[in-house]
Design a protein around this motif. Structure first.
Motif, PDB file in Angstrom:
ATOM      1  N   GLU A  27       0.676  61.027  20.677  1.00  0.00           N
ATOM      2  CA  GLU A  27       0.987  61.779  21.897  1.00  0.00           C
ATOM      3  C   GLU A  27       1.894  61.000  22.855  1.00  0.00           C
ATOM      4  OE1 GLU A  27      -0.023  65.002  22.430  1.00  0.00           O
ATOM      5  OE2 GLU A  27      -0.733  64.869  20.367  1.00  0.00           O
ATOM      6  N   LYS A  28       2.637  60.022  22.364  1.00  0.00           N
ATOM      7  CA  LYS A  28       3.469  59.196  23.239  1.00  0.00           C
ATOM      8  C   LYS A  28       4.949  59.357  22.934  1.00  0.00           C
ATOM      9  CE  LYS A  28      -0.019  55.773  24.247  1.00  0.00           C
ATOM     10  NZ  LYS A  28      -0.349  54.374  24.373  1.00  0.00           N
ATOM     11  N   GLU A  29       5.743  59.178  23.988  1.00  0.00           N
ATOM     12  CA  GLU A  29       7.201  59.176  23.874  1.00  0.00           C
ATOM     13  C   GLU A  29       7.717  58.046  24.757  1.00  0.00           C
ATOM     14  OE1 GLU A  29       8.813  63.098  24.580  1.00  0.00           O
ATOM     15  OE2 GLU A  29       7.024  64.025  23.713  1.00  0.00           O
ATOM     16  N   PHE A  30       8.878  57.505  24.405  1.00  0.00           N
ATOM     17  CA  PHE A  30       9.452  56.387  25.135  1.00  0.00           C
ATOM     18  C   PHE A  30      10.930  56.645  25.381  1.00  0.00           C
ATOM     19  CE2 PHE A  30       5.940  54.763  22.644  1.00  0.00           C
ATOM     20  CZ  PHE A  30       5.269  53.941  23.527  1.00  0.00           C
ATOM     21  N   THR A  31      11.412  56.233  26.551  1.00  0.00           N
ATOM     22  CA  THR A  31      12.848  56.183  26.799  1.00  0.00           C
ATOM     23  C   THR A  31      13.179  54.763  27.237  1.00  0.00           C
ATOM     24  OG1 THR A  31      12.634  56.877  29.104  1.00  0.00           O
ATOM     25  CG2 THR A  31      13.064  58.601  27.486  1.00  0.00           C
ATOM     26  N   GLY A  32      14.344  54.298  26.866  1.00  0.00           N
ATOM     27  CA  GLY A  32      14.775  52.961  27.260  1.00  0.00           C
ATOM     28  C   GLY A  32      16.087  52.612  26.592  1.00  0.00           C
ATOM     29  N   LYS A  33      16.565  51.421  26.901  1.00  0.00           N
ATOM     30  CA  LYS A  33      17.809  50.940  26.300  1.00  0.00           C
ATOM     31  C   LYS A  33      17.485  50.244  24.986  1.00  0.00           C
ATOM     32  CE  LYS A  33      20.461  47.385  27.753  1.00  0.00           C
ATOM     33  NZ  LYS A  33      21.354  46.624  28.647  1.00  0.00           N
ATOM     34  N   VAL A  48      11.837  50.342  29.839  1.00  0.00           N
ATOM     35  CA  VAL A  48      11.154  51.426  29.132  1.00  0.00           C
ATOM     36  C   VAL A  48      10.298  52.257  30.080  1.00  0.00           C
ATOM     37  CG1 VAL A  48       9.518  51.923  27.280  1.00  0.00           C
ATOM     38  CG2 VAL A  48      11.091  49.995  27.055  1.00  0.00           C
ATOM     39  N   THR A  49      10.315  53.560  29.851  1.00  0.00           N
ATOM     40  CA  THR A  49       9.337  54.465  30.447  1.00  0.00           C
ATOM     41  C   THR A  49       8.533  55.059  29.305  1.00  0.00           C
ATOM     42  OG1 THR A  49      10.827  55.030  32.265  1.00  0.00           O
ATOM     43  CG2 THR A  49       8.955  56.495  31.901  1.00  0.00           C
ATOM     44  N   GLU A  50       7.207  54.884  29.384  1.00  0.00           N
ATOM     45  CA  GLU A  50       6.306  55.440  28.382  1.00  0.00           C
ATOM     46  C   GLU A  50       5.735  56.740  28.929  1.00  0.00           C
ATOM     47  OE1 GLU A  50       2.006  54.411  26.287  1.00  0.00           O
ATOM     48  OE2 GLU A  50       2.911  52.982  27.662  1.00  0.00           O
ATOM     49  N   TYR A  51       5.799  57.794  28.136  1.00  0.00           N
ATOM     50  CA  TYR A  51       5.243  59.088  28.502  1.00  0.00           C
ATOM     51  C   TYR A  51       4.064  59.378  27.578  1.00  0.00           C
ATOM     52  CZ  TYR A  51       9.809  59.748  30.710  1.00  0.00           C
ATOM     53  OH  TYR A  51      10.939  59.599  31.477  1.00  0.00           O
ATOM     54  N   ASN A  53       1.327  62.259  26.673  1.00  0.00           N
ATOM     55  CA  ASN A  53       1.009  63.674  26.861  1.00  0.00           C
ATOM     56  C   ASN A  53      -0.506  63.832  26.927  1.00  0.00           C
ATOM     57  OD1 ASN A  53       1.150  66.418  27.048  1.00  0.00           O
ATOM     58  ND2 ASN A  53       2.003  66.757  25.008  1.00  0.00           N
ATOM     59  N   THR A  54      -1.011  64.210  28.101  1.00  0.00           N
ATOM     60  CA  THR A  54      -2.450  64.409  28.286  1.00  0.00           C
ATOM     61  C   THR A  54      -2.703  65.862  28.674  1.00  0.00           C
ATOM     62  OG1 THR A  54      -2.450  63.901  30.650  1.00  0.00           O
ATOM     63  CG2 THR A  54      -2.643  62.027  29.135  1.00  0.00           C
ATOM     64  N   GLN A  55      -3.980  66.223  28.778  1.00  0.00           N
ATOM     65  CA  GLN A  55      -4.332  67.589  29.187  1.00  0.00           C
ATOM     66  C   GLN A  55      -3.844  67.885  30.605  1.00  0.00           C
ATOM     67  OE1 GLN A  55      -8.554  67.814  28.614  1.00  0.00           O
ATOM     68  NE2 GLN A  55      -8.355  68.292  26.435  1.00  0.00           N
ATOM     69  N   ASP A  56      -3.686  66.849  31.413  1.00  0.00           N
ATOM     70  CA  ASP A  56      -3.233  67.008  32.800  1.00  0.00           C
ATOM     71  C   ASP A  56      -1.714  66.890  32.930  1.00  0.00           C
ATOM     72  OD1 ASP A  56      -5.913  67.231  33.595  1.00  0.00           O
ATOM     73  OD2 ASP A  56      -6.095  65.052  33.736  1.00  0.00           O
ATOM     74  N   GLY A  57      -0.998  66.869  31.833  1.00  0.00           N
ATOM     75  CA  GLY A  57       0.457  66.710  31.861  1.00  0.00           C
ATOM     76  C   GLY A  57       0.851  65.309  31.412  1.00  0.00           C
ATOM     77  N   TYR A  58       2.097  64.953  31.629  1.00  0.00           N
ATOM     78  CA  TYR A  58       2.593  63.648  31.198  1.00  0.00           C
ATOM     79  C   TYR A  58       2.222  62.572  32.215  1.00  0.00           C
ATOM     80  CZ  TYR A  58       5.390  65.502  27.375  1.00  0.00           C
ATOM     81  OH  TYR A  58       5.794  66.082  26.203  1.00  0.00           O
ATOM     82  N   LYS A  59       1.685  61.461  31.701  1.00  0.00           N
ATOM     83  CA  LYS A  59       1.461  60.271  32.523  1.00  0.00           C
ATOM     84  C   LYS A  59       2.528  59.264  32.123  1.00  0.00           C
ATOM     85  CE  LYS A  59      -3.492  60.762  33.182  1.00  0.00           C
ATOM     86  NZ  LYS A  59      -4.805  60.161  33.040  1.00  0.00           N
ATOM     87  N   THR A  60       3.106  58.578  33.110  1.00  0.00           N
ATOM     88  CA  THR A  60       4.178  57.631  32.809  1.00  0.00           C
ATOM     89  C   THR A  60       3.773  56.213  33.180  1.00  0.00           C
ATOM     90  OG1 THR A  60       5.231  57.917  34.964  1.00  0.00           O
ATOM     91  CG2 THR A  60       5.959  59.374  33.198  1.00  0.00           C
ATOM     92  N   HIS A  61       4.326  55.269  32.418  1.00  0.00           N
ATOM     93  CA  HIS A  61       4.136  53.842  32.668  1.00  0.00           C
ATOM     94  C   HIS A  61       5.487  53.178  32.483  1.00  0.00           C
ATOM     95  CE1 HIS A  61      -0.222  54.361  32.351  1.00  0.00           C
ATOM     96  NE2 HIS A  61       0.008  55.094  31.270  1.00  0.00           N
ATOM     97  N   LYS A  62       5.811  52.222  33.354  1.00  0.00           N
ATOM     98  CA  LYS A  62       7.058  51.454  33.231  1.00  0.00           C
ATOM     99  C   LYS A  62       6.744  50.146  32.508  1.00  0.00           C
ATOM    100  CE  LYS A  62      10.053  53.950  35.602  1.00  0.00           C
ATOM    101  NZ  LYS A  62      11.275  54.455  35.036  1.00  0.00           N
TER     102      LYS A  62
END
Length: 84
Positions: A27-33, A48-51, A53-62
């Motif tokens: 359930e994870k996605e990442f964006t970064g260089k 990097v930004t980690e997304y 996917n939870t029941q409450d929507g996307y939670k992000t972590h840098k």
């Protein structure tokens, strides 16, 4: 007329130094260089930004830097900005 072919690893190689969106099998996605990758498509990303996917929507972590296991990657989107 000759058709040019672009192999998967060649496409990933063209993305080094630019932004990429990585969708994992979980359930994870990442964006970064993209800093680099190997023949198994293990990847090193920075800024990097980690997304998640939870029941409450996307939670992000840098994250500053991350190593992703190529076995768990489902899709790569060059220039992608992540789920929104």
């Amino acid at each position: 007329m000759a058709t040019s072919q672009l192999l998967p690893l060649e496409l990933i190689d063209k993305c080094i130094g630019s932004k990429i969106w990585v969708v994992m099998k979980n359930e994870k996605e990442f964006t970064g260089k993209l800093l680099g990758f190997d023949d198994f498509v293990n990847m090193v990303l920075e800024d990097v930004t980690e997304y998640e996917n939870t029941q409450d929507g996307y939670k992000t972590h840098k994250l500053d830097q991350i190593l992703l296991n190529g076995n768990n990657i489902c899709a790569l989107i060059p220039g992608g900005t992540g789920p929104v």
